[in-house]
Scaffold this active site. Structure first.
Site, PDB file in Angstrom:
ATOM      1  N   ASP A 143      11.014   3.756   1.617  1.00  0.00           N
ATOM      2  CA  ASP A 143       9.821   2.924   1.524  1.00  0.00           C
ATOM      3  C   ASP A 143       9.670   2.149   2.825  1.00  0.00           C
ATOM      4  O   ASP A 143      10.671   1.668   3.390  1.00  0.00           O
ATOM      5  CB  ASP A 143       9.894   1.945   0.346  1.00  0.00           C
ATOM      6  CG  ASP A 143       8.584   1.194   0.158  1.00  0.00           C
ATOM      7  OD1 ASP A 143       7.639   1.795  -0.398  1.00  0.00           O
ATOM      8  OD2 ASP A 143       8.498   0.034   0.596  1.00  0.00           O
ATOM      9  N   GLU A 196       7.341  -0.931   4.861  1.00  0.00           N
ATOM     10  CA  GLU A 196       6.324  -1.978   4.885  1.00  0.00           C
ATOM     11  C   GLU A 196       5.763  -2.010   6.296  1.00  0.00           C
ATOM     12  O   GLU A 196       6.501  -1.851   7.273  1.00  0.00           O
ATOM     13  CB  GLU A 196       6.907  -3.334   4.506  1.00  0.00           C
ATOM     14  CG  GLU A 196       7.521  -3.397   3.111  1.00  0.00           C
ATOM     15  CD  GLU A 196       6.532  -3.077   2.008  1.00  0.00           C
ATOM     16  OE1 GLU A 196       5.320  -3.336   2.202  1.00  0.00           O
ATOM     17  OE2 GLU A 196       6.954  -2.559   0.952  1.00  0.00           O
ATOM     18  N   HIS A 204       6.964  -4.970  -3.272  1.00  0.00           N
ATOM     19  CA  HIS A 204       6.401  -4.806  -1.931  1.00  0.00           C
ATOM     20  C   HIS A 204       7.402  -5.195  -0.848  1.00  0.00           C
ATOM     21  O   HIS A 204       7.001  -5.572   0.261  1.00  0.00           O
ATOM     22  CB  HIS A 204       5.092  -5.591  -1.764  1.00  0.00           C
ATOM     23  CG  HIS A 204       3.969  -5.042  -2.600  1.00  0.00           C
ATOM     24  ND1 HIS A 204       3.368  -3.841  -2.361  1.00  0.00           N
ATOM     25  CD2 HIS A 204       3.360  -5.568  -3.713  1.00  0.00           C
ATOM     26  CE1 HIS A 204       2.425  -3.630  -3.273  1.00  0.00           C
ATOM     27  NE2 HIS A 204       2.411  -4.663  -4.101  1.00  0.00           N
ATOM     28  N   ASP A 241      11.533  -1.579  -3.433  1.00  0.00           N
ATOM     29  CA  ASP A 241      10.617  -0.513  -3.824  1.00  0.00           C
ATOM     30  C   ASP A 241      11.308   0.851  -3.761  1.00  0.00           C
ATOM     31  O   ASP A 241      11.044   1.731  -4.590  1.00  0.00           O
ATOM     32  CB  ASP A 241       9.386  -0.521  -2.906  1.00  0.00           C
ATOM     33  CG  ASP A 241       8.437  -1.681  -3.228  1.00  0.00           C
ATOM     34  OD1 ASP A 241       8.833  -2.546  -4.032  1.00  0.00           O
ATOM     35  OD2 ASP A 241       7.330  -1.722  -2.668  1.00  0.00           O
TER      36      ASP A 241
END
Length: 569
Positions: free
Chosen positions: A26, A28, A167, A172
């Site tokens: 994941d 960001e 998030h 995540d």
């Protein structure tokens, strides 16, 4: 014993899911575009066989401030990333963590796109791992009633995961691992047990996904050998539904039970199938020949060419005092062919009649002649009117001989005369007529050339060819009267001549039949001719010597290619 290579690929079939290492990733970022925005955090979890084997997590300094909406969504601030490493420092570790694994992400095109763009910017080679999207996998596995939404948060709630998405990258990624494991439990009920099947399931849109019945039939592939050969799908009454060939029977048969098989007709066939039989062959040529023979024998309804696969058309003189040309569907001695359709054979009749003085009428004329009134063709000089008793069988015989010489390649005088006529038309500036005659003659030359090449091979009592197998060995075929009589392989390091001698001794006895191809099936002769004359095949034995007529259509091949580009096989 050799260890399985660590790098997996899309093309690897049958890799059990328990042997696959997944890296669930994941990212960001500062926004939604891989080309413009930057990564701010990376979280990755490595799992294998349902067990976690590693984690990687780090903040990344994007080199710019973070938009307020991103700060509000993720909780990551510019102060948090200010002391973090830059992406160029982190990227090599991330790529090493990915090496030899399957990359998993929720909305995978987003995460893999950012990483791929980062590799381009920083001069790193993208390892091209197989990519699995858990969002697409969930939509393939779960009904809309059960999962109206396939957002990560919605799936985490549906499955009751211990970790809920926040998030933040590592949280995540951990939530996605749990979602992945729940989805893998579901795909087992669909008969998906390999990496290839899993990737295909997630990749395909709804109309192309295998049915549950199709997946349940995958047990039919058990025990199928990984070797070249022919496979036969059989129905509930032992009838043959479909015949196919492959260089690897196991991989090909397994593919029928995955999303890779999209043909509706074949899916219907798989739903009916009760068993798969296989015939292991020495090499691809033997498999292709056996496929032709099995299709001809069983006429399986799901093969496109199952209805009379050797059905072709021929042009042959009739057996009467004043022979004429007829289109027939079985080869006779002296026939011209094969032609793929009746129309093509009829066109050949018209062209032959332009170059050989046979009568174009269709009536049967007795040997004593008849008292009919000559037709207009007699007035035009295209017929000597045997129907009116103006020509005897002895006077007509040279026309029949000219046809026989033309088809047999003993005399090309008729072709030369036709070419001269085309030149004469062009000299008189009758260009359209010349072009039409040129195209007709070129088509006849191609048809004659094909017929003479196939007939020359079918006339030989024995031909032995050896072709390099690509692994410093030899594929061997023994051909007798246009049929494959034996096939074998001399592996690397094995002397080929003893293998060839043994194959010749044990080869099938073939008795020649009638007709231009000595009774051999057209498709088989064509297949053998192509194999013997292409791909570096060497002729080891030819008894007698393999020759083609010196005055045959082969000498006109260059003329035909210049006159009209025609595909010649």
């Amino acid at each position: 014993m050799h260890a399985r290579p660590s790098q997996l690929s899309f093309d690897e079939l049958g890799t059990p899911l328990r042997e696959v290492t997944f890296v669930v990733l994941d990212l960001e970022t500062t926004g939604g575009s891989a080309g413009k925005d930057a990564i701010t955090e990376i979280g990755a979890v490595k799992v294998r066989g349902g067990e976690q084997v590693g984690e990687l997590a780090t903040l990344v300094d994007p080199g710019t401030g973070l938009p307020p909406q991103i700060v509000a969504l993720t909780g990551i601030t510019s102060a948090m990333t200010a002391g973090a490493p830059r992406l160029a420092q982190v990227l090599p570790s991330v790529l090493e963590f990915l090496r030899g694994t399957v990359l998993v992400a929720h909305n995978a095109p987003f995460d893999s796109g950012f990483l791929r763009a980062a590799c381009e910017r920083h001069g790193q080679a993208w390892p091209r791992p197989p990519v699995l999207c858990t969002a697409r996998l969930a939509r393939a596995v779960l009904s809309r009633d059960e999962a109206p939404s396939v957002r990560l948060g919605a799936l985490a709630e549906l499955f009751g995961t211990d970790t809920r998405p926040t998030h933040r990258a590592l949280a995540d990624a951990r939530a996605t691992v749990e979602v992945l494991h729940h989805l893998l439990e579901r795909v087992g009920n669909l008969g998906v047990q390999s990496l290839e099947e899993l990737l295909a399931l997630a990749r395909e849109s709804a109309p192309h996904r295998p049915t549950q019945r199709q997946r349940q039939k995958r047990v039919l592939a058990q025990g199928v050998p990984s070797a070249p050969g022919v496979y036969l799908f059989r129905g509930p009454r032992e009838e043959v539904l479909y015949v196919g060939t492959s260089g690897d029977l196991q991989k090909r048969v397994r593919s029928y039970f995955t999303a890779g098989e999209r043909r509706r007709r074949v899916r219907d066939m798989v739903a009916l199938a009760e068993r798969v039989d296989t015939v292991v062959c020495a090499h691809a040529l033997e498999a292709s020949v056996r496929e032709l023979r099995l299709i001809a024998a069983h006429q399986p309804r799901y093969n496109r060419r199952s209805r009379r696969p050797n059905h072709t058309w021929w042009v042959a003189p009739t057996a009467e005092a004043f022979p004429r040309l007829s289109v027939v569907n079985s080869p006779r001695d002296g026939a011209l062919g094969p032609f793929p359709s009746r129309r093509a054979a009829a066109a050949a009749v018209d062209t032959v009649l332009d170059v050989v003085p046979l009568r174009p009428c269709t009536q049967r004329i007795p040997a004593t002649g008849a008292s009919a009134t000559p037709c207009a063709l007699h007035e035009l000089g295209r017929c000597a009117a045997p129907c009116a008793g103006l020509q005897t069988p002895e006077e007509y015989a040279p026309a029949v001989g000219a046809l026989d010489d033309l088809v047999g390649g003993r005399d090309d005088a008729a072709l030369r005369a036709a070419a001269d006529e085309i030149d004469a038309l062009a000299a008189r500036e009758r260009f359209e007529a010349a072009a039409r005659r040129r195209d007709q003659l070129a088509a006849l030359v191609v048809g004659l050339g094909r017929a003479q090449r196939l007939a020359a091979l079918a006339a030989l009592p024995e031909v032995v060819g050896a072709r390099p197998d690509g692994r410093r060995g030899w594929e061997v075929a023994v051909v007798r009267y246009g049929r494959l009589a034996a096939a074998g392989v001399a592996r690397r390091g094995v002397a080929p001549m003893p293998v060839i001698d043994a194959l010749r001794l044990g080869a099938q006895t073939v008795l020649p039949g009638s007709g231009p191809l000595r009774g051999a099936p057209v498709e088989e002769v064509r297949l053998l001719h192509r194999w013997l004359t292409t791909g570096g095949t060497r002729l080891v034995v030819s008894e007698p010597s393999w020759t083609e007529p010196a005055r045959g259509a082969g000498a006109w091949g260059a003329w035909a290619e210049r006159a009209r580009p025609v595909e010649v096989d």
